[in-house]
Design a protein around this motif. Structure first.
Motif, PDB file in Angstrom:
ATOM      1  N   LEU A   1       0.826  -1.207   0.000  1.00  0.00           N
ATOM      2  CA  LEU A   1       0.000   0.000   0.000  1.00  0.00           C
ATOM      3  C   LEU A   1       0.862   1.259   0.000  1.00  0.00           C
ATOM      4  O   LEU A   1       0.528   2.238  -0.672  1.00  0.00           O
ATOM      5  CB  LEU A   1      -0.958  -0.005   1.187  1.00  0.00           C
ATOM      6  N   ASN A   2       1.967   1.242   0.720  1.00  0.00           N
ATOM      7  CA  ASN A   2       2.852   2.410   0.726  1.00  0.00           C
ATOM      8  C   ASN A   2       3.474   2.657  -0.637  1.00  0.00           C
ATOM      9  O   ASN A   2       3.645   3.807  -1.042  1.00  0.00           O
ATOM     10  CB  ASN A   2       3.940   2.268   1.796  1.00  0.00           C
ATOM     11  N   ARG A   3       3.825   1.592  -1.360  1.00  0.00           N
ATOM     12  CA  ARG A   3       4.355   1.768  -2.723  1.00  0.00           C
ATOM     13  C   ARG A   3       3.304   2.421  -3.622  1.00  0.00           C
ATOM     14  O   ARG A   3       3.604   3.335  -4.395  1.00  0.00           O
ATOM     15  CB  ARG A   3       4.808   0.429  -3.307  1.00  0.00           C
ATOM     16  N   LEU A   4       2.062   1.958  -3.506  1.00  0.00           N
ATOM     17  CA  LEU A   4       0.986   2.549  -4.297  1.00  0.00           C
ATOM     18  C   LEU A   4       0.727   3.996  -3.885  1.00  0.00           C
ATOM     19  O   LEU A   4       0.470   4.855  -4.734  1.00  0.00           O
ATOM     20  CB  LEU A   4      -0.291   1.721  -4.161  1.00  0.00           C
ATOM     21  N   LEU A   5       0.812   4.279  -2.601  1.00  0.00           N
ATOM     22  CA  LEU A   5       0.645   5.647  -2.115  1.00  0.00           C
ATOM     23  C   LEU A   5       1.743   6.550  -2.660  1.00  0.00           C
ATOM     24  O   LEU A   5       1.474   7.625  -3.206  1.00  0.00           O
ATOM     25  CB  LEU A   5       0.652   5.668  -0.585  1.00  0.00           C
ATOM     26  N   ASN A   6       2.969   6.107  -2.554  1.00  0.00           N
ATOM     27  CA  ASN A   6       4.105   6.915  -3.005  1.00  0.00           C
ATOM     28  C   ASN A   6       4.139   7.118  -4.510  1.00  0.00           C
ATOM     29  O   ASN A   6       4.713   8.090  -4.991  1.00  0.00           O
ATOM     30  CB  ASN A   6       5.424   6.308  -2.513  1.00  0.00           C
ATOM     31  N   SER A   7       3.513   6.204  -5.258  1.00  0.00           N
ATOM     32  CA  SER A   7       3.455   6.369  -6.714  1.00  0.00           C
ATOM     33  C   SER A   7       2.236   7.182  -7.149  1.00  0.00           C
ATOM     34  O   SER A   7       2.035   7.403  -8.343  1.00  0.00           O
ATOM     35  CB  SER A   7       3.446   5.001  -7.400  1.00  0.00           C
ATOM     36  N   GLY A   8       1.416   7.616  -6.194  1.00  0.00           N
ATOM     37  CA  GLY A   8       0.259   8.432  -6.504  1.00  0.00           C
ATOM     38  C   GLY A   8      -0.992   7.646  -6.850  1.00  0.00           C
ATOM     39  O   GLY A   8      -1.976   8.227  -7.297  1.00  0.00           O
ATOM     40  N   ASN A   9      -0.972   6.342  -6.643  1.00  0.00           N
ATOM     41  CA  ASN A   9      -2.120   5.516  -6.995  1.00  0.00           C
ATOM     42  C   ASN A   9      -3.133   5.347  -5.871  1.00  0.00           C
ATOM     43  O   ASN A   9      -4.251   4.910  -6.125  1.00  0.00           O
ATOM     44  CB  ASN A   9      -1.664   4.135  -7.480  1.00  0.00           C
ATOM     45  N   ILE A  10      -2.760   5.665  -4.657  1.00  0.00           N
ATOM     46  CA  ILE A  10      -3.713   5.645  -3.546  1.00  0.00           C
ATOM     47  C   ILE A  10      -3.938   7.074  -3.094  1.00  0.00           C
ATOM     48  O   ILE A  10      -2.975   7.824  -2.883  1.00  0.00           O
ATOM     49  CB  ILE A  10      -3.201   4.779  -2.368  1.00  0.00           C
ATOM     50  N   LEU A  11      -5.208   7.434  -2.961  1.00  0.00           N
ATOM     51  CA  LEU A  11      -5.564   8.763  -2.471  1.00  0.00           C
ATOM     52  C   LEU A  11      -5.731   8.760  -0.959  1.00  0.00           C
ATOM     53  O   LEU A  11      -5.355   9.710  -0.294  1.00  0.00           O
ATOM     54  CB  LEU A  11      -6.855   9.242  -3.138  1.00  0.00           C
ATOM     55  N   LEU A  12      -6.306   7.682  -0.433  1.00  0.00           N
ATOM     56  CA  LEU A  12      -6.437   7.542   1.014  1.00  0.00           C
ATOM     57  C   LEU A  12      -6.725   6.093   1.347  1.00  0.00           C
ATOM     58  O   LEU A  12      -7.151   5.325   0.490  1.00  0.00           O
ATOM     59  CB  LEU A  12      -7.544   8.449   1.579  1.00  0.00           C
ATOM     60  N   GLY A  13      -6.475   5.748   2.562  1.00  0.00           N
ATOM     61  CA  GLY A  13      -6.744   4.390   3.023  1.00  0.00           C
ATOM     62  C   GLY A  13      -6.829   4.377   4.529  1.00  0.00           C
ATOM     63  O   GLY A  13      -6.228   5.207   5.199  1.00  0.00           O
TER      64      GLY A  13
ATOM     65  N   GLN B   1      -7.907  -3.354 -10.272  1.00  0.00           N
ATOM     66  CA  GLN B   1      -7.982  -4.775  -9.910  1.00  0.00           C
ATOM     67  C   GLN B   1      -6.588  -5.355  -9.717  1.00  0.00           C
ATOM     68  O   GLN B   1      -6.358  -6.167  -8.819  1.00  0.00           O
ATOM     69  CB  GLN B   1      -8.740  -5.568 -10.975  1.00  0.00           C
ATOM     70  N   SER B   2      -5.637  -4.914 -10.535  1.00  0.00           N
ATOM     71  CA  SER B   2      -4.270  -5.424 -10.376  1.00  0.00           C
ATOM     72  C   SER B   2      -3.652  -4.959  -9.063  1.00  0.00           C
ATOM     73  O   SER B   2      -2.885  -5.690  -8.448  1.00  0.00           O
ATOM     74  CB  SER B   2      -3.394  -5.034 -11.563  1.00  0.00           C
ATOM     75  N   PHE B   3      -3.999  -3.741  -8.601  1.00  0.00           N
ATOM     76  CA  PHE B   3      -3.508  -3.276  -7.299  1.00  0.00           C
ATOM     77  C   PHE B   3      -3.994  -4.226  -6.203  1.00  0.00           C
ATOM     78  O   PHE B   3      -3.241  -4.591  -5.299  1.00  0.00           O
ATOM     79  CB  PHE B   3      -4.013  -1.863  -6.976  1.00  0.00           C
ATOM     80  N   VAL B   4      -5.259  -4.619  -6.294  1.00  0.00           N
ATOM     81  CA  VAL B   4      -5.851  -5.525  -5.309  1.00  0.00           C
ATOM     82  C   VAL B   4      -5.229  -6.910  -5.419  1.00  0.00           C
ATOM     83  O   VAL B   4      -4.819  -7.510  -4.416  1.00  0.00           O
ATOM     84  CB  VAL B   4      -7.384  -5.593  -5.494  1.00  0.00           C
ATOM     85  N   ASP B   5      -5.154  -7.422  -6.641  1.00  0.00           N
ATOM     86  CA  ASP B   5      -4.647  -8.780  -6.860  1.00  0.00           C
ATOM     87  C   ASP B   5      -3.196  -8.944  -6.421  1.00  0.00           C
ATOM     88  O   ASP B   5      -2.777 -10.037  -6.045  1.00  0.00           O
ATOM     89  CB  ASP B   5      -4.767  -9.171  -8.332  1.00  0.00           C
ATOM     90  N   GLU B   6      -2.420  -7.862  -6.472  1.00  0.00           N
ATOM     91  CA  GLU B   6      -1.002  -7.918  -6.102  1.00  0.00           C
ATOM     92  C   GLU B   6      -0.776  -7.742  -4.602  1.00  0.00           C
ATOM     93  O   GLU B   6       0.356  -7.873  -4.124  1.00  0.00           O
ATOM     94  CB  GLU B   6      -0.229  -6.850  -6.876  1.00  0.00           C
ATOM     95  N   ASP B   7      -1.824  -7.454  -3.860  1.00  0.00           N
ATOM     96  CA  ASP B   7      -1.692  -7.241  -2.413  1.00  0.00           C
ATOM     97  C   ASP B   7      -1.363  -8.570  -1.739  1.00  0.00           C
ATOM     98  O   ASP B   7      -2.122  -9.539  -1.853  1.00  0.00           O
ATOM     99  CB  ASP B   7      -2.988  -6.678  -1.851  1.00  0.00           C
TER     100      ASP B   7
END
Length: 90
Positions: free
Chosen positions: A8-20, A43-49
């Motif tokens: 989740l932090n990687r997605l946040l730092n790449s700008g793909n997560i707005l909040l969680g 869906q790929s963000f979810v599937d890769e978690d």
């Protein structure tokens, strides 16, 4: 859980997560708001978690449309759009 949080932090730092975050009630659940170019990308963000892969969490991906937004967030979005246009030379 550490791998989940790292993902989740990687997605946040790449700008793909707005909040969680997660609810604090007796039956907690998490909400993560993604910025994605398509449903397939989200869906790929979810599937890769790692936690989803391991069956620790069950994800339910749903499209989301903003209906209300505090002016702070709206101005933040406009600032980001201006920066994007500037980087693109527009």
């Amino acid at each position: 859980m550490a791998a989940h949080f790292d993902h989740l932090n990687r997605l946040l730092n790449s700008g793909n997560i707005l909040l969680g975050g997660r609810t604090m009630g007796d039956r907690p659940y998490a909400v993560v708001l993604f910025r994605a170019r398509s449903y397939a990308e989200a869906q790929s963000f979810v599937d890769e978690d790692p936690a989803v892969k391991a069956g620790v969490f069950v994800a339910d991906l749903q499209p989301f449309r903003i209906a209300l937004m505090h002016e702070f967030l709206a101005s933040q979005r406009e600032m980001e759009a201006t920066m994007d246009r500037s980087r693109a030379g527009i």
